[in-house]
Motif scaffolding. Sequence first.
Motif, PDB file in Angstrom:
ATOM      1  N   GLY A   1      -6.740   1.213  -8.509  1.00 25.42           N
ATOM      2  CA  GLY A   1      -7.814   1.668  -7.634  1.00 25.42           C
ATOM      3  C   GLY A   1      -8.744   0.568  -7.190  1.00 25.42           C
ATOM      4  O   GLY A   1      -9.828   0.840  -6.650  1.00 25.42           O
ATOM      5  N   GLU A   2      -8.325  -0.682  -7.385  1.00 23.07           N
ATOM      6  CA  GLU A   2      -9.169  -1.814  -7.000  1.00 23.07           C
ATOM      7  C   GLU A   2      -8.880  -2.212  -5.550  1.00 23.07           C
ATOM      8  O   GLU A   2      -7.755  -2.060  -5.063  1.00 23.07           O
ATOM      9  CB  GLU A   2      -8.901  -2.999  -7.931  1.00 23.07           C
ATOM     10  CG  GLU A   2      -9.226  -2.700  -9.384  1.00 23.07           C
ATOM     11  CD  GLU A   2      -8.729  -3.776 -10.327  1.00 23.07           C
ATOM     12  OE1 GLU A   2      -8.213  -4.814  -9.841  1.00 23.07           O
ATOM     13  OE2 GLU A   2      -8.842  -3.583 -11.555  1.00 23.07           O
ATOM     14  N   PRO A   3      -9.876  -2.729  -4.838  1.00 18.04           N
ATOM     15  CA  PRO A   3      -9.669  -3.114  -3.432  1.00 18.04           C
ATOM     16  C   PRO A   3      -8.840  -4.393  -3.314  1.00 18.04           C
ATOM     17  O   PRO A   3      -8.958  -5.304  -4.132  1.00 18.04           O
ATOM     18  CB  PRO A   3     -11.096  -3.337  -2.919  1.00 18.04           C
ATOM     19  CG  PRO A   3     -11.896  -3.666  -4.146  1.00 18.04           C
ATOM     20  CD  PRO A   3     -11.275  -2.902  -5.276  1.00 18.04           C
TER      21      PRO A   3
ATOM     22  N   LYS B   1      -7.840   0.269  -0.336  1.00 20.37           N
ATOM     23  CA  LYS B   1      -8.058   0.798  -1.681  1.00 20.37           C
ATOM     24  C   LYS B   1      -7.417   2.172  -1.782  1.00 20.37           C
ATOM     25  O   LYS B   1      -7.584   3.004  -0.884  1.00 20.37           O
ATOM     26  CB  LYS B   1      -9.557   0.891  -1.954  1.00 20.37           C
ATOM     27  CG  LYS B   1      -9.924   1.407  -3.337  1.00 20.37           C
ATOM     28  CD  LYS B   1     -11.433   1.424  -3.494  1.00 20.37           C
ATOM     29  CE  LYS B   1     -11.836   1.948  -4.864  1.00 20.37           C
ATOM     30  NZ  LYS B   1     -13.313   1.962  -5.032  1.00 20.37           N
ATOM     31  N   CYS B   2      -6.675   2.421  -2.854  1.00 23.70           N
ATOM     32  CA  CYS B   2      -6.062   3.732  -3.074  1.00 23.70           C
ATOM     33  C   CYS B   2      -7.105   4.669  -3.674  1.00 23.70           C
ATOM     34  O   CYS B   2      -7.696   4.363  -4.716  1.00 23.70           O
ATOM     35  CB  CYS B   2      -4.858   3.610  -4.006  1.00 23.70           C
ATOM     36  SG  CYS B   2      -3.988   5.171  -4.278  1.00 23.70           S
TER      37      CYS B   2
ATOM     38  N   THR C   1       0.825  -1.209   0.000  1.00 23.11           N
ATOM     39  CA  THR C   1       0.000   0.000   0.000  1.00 23.11           C
ATOM     40  C   THR C   1       0.857   1.257   0.000  1.00 23.11           C
ATOM     41  O   THR C   1       0.470   2.279  -0.579  1.00 23.11           O
ATOM     42  CB  THR C   1      -0.945   0.016   1.219  1.00 23.11           C
ATOM     43  OG1 THR C   1      -0.165  -0.122   2.416  1.00 23.11           O
ATOM     44  CG2 THR C   1      -1.964  -1.110   1.142  1.00 23.11           C
TER      45      THR C   1
ATOM     46  N   GLU D   1     -10.065  -4.531   3.961  1.00 24.93           N
ATOM     47  CA  GLU D   1      -9.998  -4.140   2.559  1.00 24.93           C
ATOM     48  C   GLU D   1      -9.329  -2.775   2.421  1.00 24.93           C
ATOM     49  O   GLU D   1      -9.718  -1.816   3.093  1.00 24.93           O
ATOM     50  CB  GLU D   1     -11.408  -4.090   1.972  1.00 24.93           C
ATOM     51  CG  GLU D   1     -11.438  -3.951   0.476  1.00 24.93           C
ATOM     52  CD  GLU D   1     -12.846  -4.030  -0.082  1.00 24.93           C
ATOM     53  OE1 GLU D   1     -13.525  -2.981  -0.111  1.00 24.93           O
ATOM     54  OE2 GLU D   1     -13.279  -5.142  -0.449  1.00 24.93           O
TER      55      GLU D   1
ATOM     56  N   GLN E   1      -3.377  -4.195  -8.788  1.00 32.29           N
ATOM     57  CA  GLN E   1      -4.761  -3.891  -8.426  1.00 32.29           C
ATOM     58  C   GLN E   1      -4.853  -2.556  -7.689  1.00 32.29           C
ATOM     59  O   GLN E   1      -5.727  -1.732  -7.979  1.00 32.29           O
ATOM     60  CB  GLN E   1      -5.333  -5.002  -7.540  1.00 32.29           C
ATOM     61  CG  GLN E   1      -5.630  -6.299  -8.257  1.00 32.29           C
ATOM     62  CD  GLN E   1      -6.168  -7.336  -7.294  1.00 32.29           C
ATOM     63  OE1 GLN E   1      -5.407  -8.136  -6.735  1.00 32.29           O
ATOM     64  NE2 GLN E   1      -7.471  -7.320  -7.068  1.00 32.29           N
ATOM     65  N   LEU E   2      -3.950  -2.354  -6.738  1.00 32.62           N
ATOM     66  CA  LEU E   2      -3.962  -1.102  -5.964  1.00 32.62           C
ATOM     67  C   LEU E   2      -3.722   0.106  -6.869  1.00 32.62           C
ATOM     68  O   LEU E   2      -4.367   1.148  -6.724  1.00 32.62           O
ATOM     69  CB  LEU E   2      -2.901  -1.155  -4.869  1.00 32.62           C
ATOM     70  CG  LEU E   2      -3.159  -2.128  -3.720  1.00 32.62           C
ATOM     71  CD1 LEU E   2      -1.911  -2.287  -2.865  1.00 32.62           C
ATOM     72  CD2 LEU E   2      -4.330  -1.649  -2.855  1.00 32.62           C
TER      73      LEU E   2
ATOM     74  N   SER F   1      -1.294  -7.955  -6.570  1.00 32.26           N
ATOM     75  CA  SER F   1      -1.992  -7.055  -5.639  1.00 32.26           C
ATOM     76  C   SER F   1      -1.596  -5.606  -5.867  1.00 32.26           C
ATOM     77  O   SER F   1      -2.440  -4.700  -5.827  1.00 32.26           O
ATOM     78  CB  SER F   1      -1.690  -7.460  -4.195  1.00 32.26           C
ATOM     79  OG  SER F   1      -2.232  -8.721  -3.890  1.00 32.26           O
TER      80      SER F   1
END
Length: 328
Positions: free
Chosen positions: A129-131, A140-141, A75, A138, A125-126, A122
Motif C-alpha cells: 500500500g505504499e506509493p 498507490k493501491c 500496478t 504517484e 511496495q505496491l 516497487s
Amino acid sequence: MRQIKFGVGIYGTENAREAVELARRAEALGYDRFWIGDSHMIWRELYVLAGAIAMATNKIAIGPGVTHPAVRHLTVTASAMATLHELTAGRVFLGFGVGASGPANVGMQPVTVPEFEANLLSLKQLLRGEPVEFNGTEAKCLFPCGEIPIYIGTRAPQVMKLACRLTAGFIHAGASDSLIELVQQIQSYAQAAGRKSGEVEFIYRLPCAIDDDAAQARNAVKGVVARTAMTQMGRLYDRGQLDDPEDRSAIARMRQEYNTYHHMDAAHGYLVRDQWLERFALAGKAGHLKGKVQQFLAAGIDELTIIPCGLSKQTTVESFARDIMDKI
C-alpha cells in the motif's frame, strides 16, 4: 522431520473449465499449491483462471507460476494479487521472473537484471500500500494485501542471489542431476544475504507423466522438456562447455526451430533427445518415479511441483498423489 510441500503447475493450454476442475481435484488429493503459467497470447488468462479457482477451492494456495514485469504493468500485478488475496482469504503466492514467451510473442524483450530488481522492490511496495512513482505520477493501491510469499524463477546466478536476498524462495525448472549442488548454492547465497536457515525455500518444478508404458510417458513430457533443456543446456553451449557433439547439434537446431507460439506444448517433441528425459522430467512407471522423488527430497528441496502431462492431466495428478506423494 522436515515438512515437504507438493504442488501442481499448469500452462493454460486446455479449456479454462478443465483447469478449474484440475485445481479442485489437486486440493482434494492434498496438494499444497497450484501454480498457473502466464503467457497471455497462447495460454488462458492467468488472473481469470486464478479467480475462478479461488472460488472453487478452500485450502490450496494459488498463484502465478510465473508472471513477469515486461508485459503486465506492476500496478496491474499488484491489483490482481491484492484482489486474489481477498478472494482466497490469504492463500496466495506470487511467482515472478524476467519473462520468456509472454514478452517474445508481442515483440518485447525480457527486462534486465537491474530492471528486474527495481521492479521487484516497487511491486513489494505496491502490495504493502505504499506509493510508487511511475512516469512522474504517484501510484498507490487502495486495497493492499501486505506481504505475500514471492518466488523467483530463474537460471541466472545474479537473479538467484537477488531471490535469496529479497524473496521467499527460488524456483528451479531444470535438470535433476545437479540438484544437490544447486540446493547448496542457494543455501550459501541465502546465508551470505543474512537469511536464517530454511527461510529461503527451494522449489523444484518439472514435467511429470506416469504410465505403465514408460515410452508413452516419456513422449508425453517432451514438449516441456524442450524449453527447459534448451535454456539450461544453451548456457553451457554458449560457454563452450557442452561436450557431447549430439547435444550441441540438438541445441543449435532447437534454437533455430523453437516457436514461442507453441511454448511448452507437444509441437517441439521431435527436437528432444531421449537421453535428456531422465534429467529434465519425471516420466515412466510409478515405482521408478518414487525412487527419483525420494532422491529429490533427500537433496534438500522444500517443494516439488509437477507439471502434469499425458492424455489426462487429472489422471497424472491422481497417480502421483496415490502412488508417490502418499507413499513418501
